[in-house]
Design a protein around this motif. Structure first.
Motif, short mmCIF file in Angstrom:
data_model
loop_
_atom_site.label_atom_id
_atom_site.label_comp_id
_atom_site.label_asym_id
_atom_site.label_seq_id
_atom_site.Cartn_x
_atom_site.Cartn_y
_atom_site.Cartn_z
N PHE A 62 0.81 -1.12 0.06
CA PHE A 62 -0.01 0.17 -0.01
C PHE A 62 0.82 1.31 -0.07
N LEU A 63 1.86 1.45 0.83
CA LEU A 63 2.84 2.44 1.01
C LEU A 63 3.65 2.53 -0.34
N GLY A 64 3.98 1.45 -0.89
CA GLY A 64 4.69 1.47 -2.16
C GLY A 64 3.97 2.13 -3.26
N TYR A 65 2.49 1.85 -3.33
CA TYR A 65 1.51 2.53 -4.53
C TYR A 65 1.52 3.83 -3.98
N PHE A 66 1.51 4.31 -2.56
CA PHE A 66 1.29 5.87 -2.25
C PHE A 66 2.59 6.33 -2.64
N TYR A 67 3.77 5.86 -2.64
CA TYR A 67 4.88 6.58 -2.91
C TYR A 67 5.40 6.39 -4.65
N ASN A 68 4.44 5.93 -5.35
CA ASN A 68 4.66 5.64 -6.65
C ASN A 68 5.77 4.65 -7.05
N PHE A 69 5.92 3.74 -6.08
CA PHE A 69 7.13 3.06 -6.25
C PHE A 69 7.02 2.04 -7.29
#
Length: 468
Positions: A62-69
């Motif tokens: 989820f955080l990865g998508y939040f950071y555009n990772f």
């Protein structure tokens, strides 16, 4: 087709990361509880650890998508991905600890969680590096290439082409130029690709050749053609990028903002303009300054006594400085000089053998101990632990006329230490070099960058030959 492949690659990255996290869970659990290499006490069943590993994996994705990772970034260096990996997986662990507290699952091994975090960062970084390196080599050999058509064979288009061919690892190949002034642009075909048509030929060329991206590098007076060009490209499903004719006036990382539904070019991309980054930095500042004040409180008392015994006057010296958004504030320091007029202290530099300094004050300045009260400035929100050093209003007015982009430093909170200071630019050193370092920090801020600067400040020591 390009968007579908990028979407697939994004989902592939996310799925692979999640699988990798679970493999790391098994490896970390074995290392901690079964290998015999690490001392351990009686533990919870593996099913409990597996459950929380699934939660951790979901939070990290989820955080990865939040950071555009998970957005493919072939133009980004691996160091950029590494910074994001450390941030995402460290923050995910903090969130996991919060869940453990809320659900009263307090018996998980803390040393296991630390091992789990480190192994995740190492494993994700390793496989991402291998993947990025493999894709780079494939592109250099001609695989997975993106075909580019440049509109405009003038100085702007040629400059873009020359920069692009210097980076074959990005996997872009220019098929040619389109330009209406065929006679005006002499093309050296050994150095550049040929002009293969006029701007009006764009639709037929897109339909007959494999084109992935169209780069508009036309002069500003040709802006009336942009609408037709963009419509033609979107009709064919080709990505369109515009190089503004005035890009020389923009900094290295401009970006588009949006106000009331109208796109605006923000001429400086500042990561701390984003709320999540400001929140993270401010939370860290509060926690760090509180800890610093508590730890150094005996030293603060001793220094206060030393100042009182060695010279008459106030213990704390308050001086007006220019901070965030050019707002003035009072910066606190331990007084290291004899009492003087406000005009003198605000308009004169401190020199190496300055007669205004006391003997005890010279020691404080040389060891940077006079700066300790600034942790209260951090706590009150005037300053940050890391940021450009604040200057006196008198010198700000002087430097902004003499040094290009000097005022950019006021886009963020000033700091006790900074990228310039950790690289030795403090005291009697080049103001121009300090500003270059400050602007680099402002445009490239990350939480890990702050930790690096704090670590460099500690490792380099607080004694500085230029600190007068």
């Amino acid at each position: 087709m390009i968007r579908r492949s990028q979407s697939f690659l994004s989902q592939f990255y996310a799925l692979t990361d999640f699988v990798c996290i679970q493999i790391v869970f098994l490896l970390s659990w074995w290392l901690k509880f079964k290998s015999g290499w690490i001392p351990n006490d009686e533990t919870l069943p593996i099913e409990t650890y597996a459950l929380w590993s699934l939660v951790y994996g979901a939070v990290a994705i989820f955080l990865g998508y939040f950071y555009n990772f998970y957005t493919p970034k072939r133009k980004k260096k691996f160091s950029y991905e590494l910074f994001i990996i450390v941030q995402v997986y460290s923050i995910s662990l903090l969130i996991l600890l919060s869940f453990l507290f809320i659900f009263k699952e307090l018996n998980l091994s803390r040393s296991y969680l630390l091992l789990y975090l480190v192994n995740n960062i190492l494993a994700i970084s390793f496989y991402r590096f291998i993947l990025k390196t493999s894709l780079k080599r494939l592109r250099e050999k001609g695989y997975n290439r993106q075909f580019v058509l440049i509109l405009g064979a003038g100085t702007l288009g040629k400059r873009f082409f020359a920069n692009l061919v210097q980076h074959p690892e990005l996997g872009y190949e220019v098929v040619g130029f389109l330009d209406d002034n065929l006679a005006a642009h002499e093309m050296n075909h050994q150095k550049y690709k040929p002009i293969i048509g006029r701007i009006d030929d764009l639709e037929s060329i897109i339909n007959t050749m494999l084109i992935d991206e169209v780069i508009i590098a036309l002069p500003l007076h040709a802006y009336q053609k942009y609408g037709k060009i963009i419509n033609t490209c979107e009709k064919a499903g080709v990505k369109t990028l515009i190089i503004p004719d005035f890009f020389d006036y923009l900094p290295s990382r401009p970006y588009f903002d949006n106000f009331a539904g109208i796109p605006l070019i923000n001429v400086r991309d500042i990561p701390l303009d984003e709320f999540r980054n400001r929140f993270l930095k401010r939370a860290f500042d509060i926690i760090f300054s509180l800890i610093a004040i508590i730890i150094t409180s005996p030293l603060l008392i001793l220094i206060a006594i030393g100042i009182k015994l060695t010279s008459p006057g106030e213990i704390i010296f308050k001086q007006e400085r220019v901070g965030l958004n050019r707002r003035h504030f009072k910066m606190y320091k331990f007084r290291s000089m004899r009492v003087q007029t406000e005009e003198t202290s605000n308009t004169q530099w401190t020199t190496e053998n300055d007669p205004r300094k006391t003997k005890f004050g010279s020691f404080l300045r040389k060891t940077s101990l006079d700066e300790l009260p600034q942790f209260f400035n951090v706590l009150f929100g005037h300053m940050s632990v890391v940021g450009p050093r604040p200057e006196r209003p008198y010198f700000v007015e002087q430097f902004k006329e003499e040094i290009p982009k000097y005022m950019v430093k006021h886009h963020i909170r000033p700091g006790i230490t900074g990228w310039a200071q950790s690289n030795g630019f403090r005291g009697d050193t080049s103001i121009e070099e300090r500003i270059k370092h400050d602007i680099f920090y402002i445009e490239n801020w990350s939480f890990i960058f702050d930790i690096k600067i704090i670590w460099m400040t500690i490792m380099n020591g607080f004694v500085n030959k230029n600190a007068y």
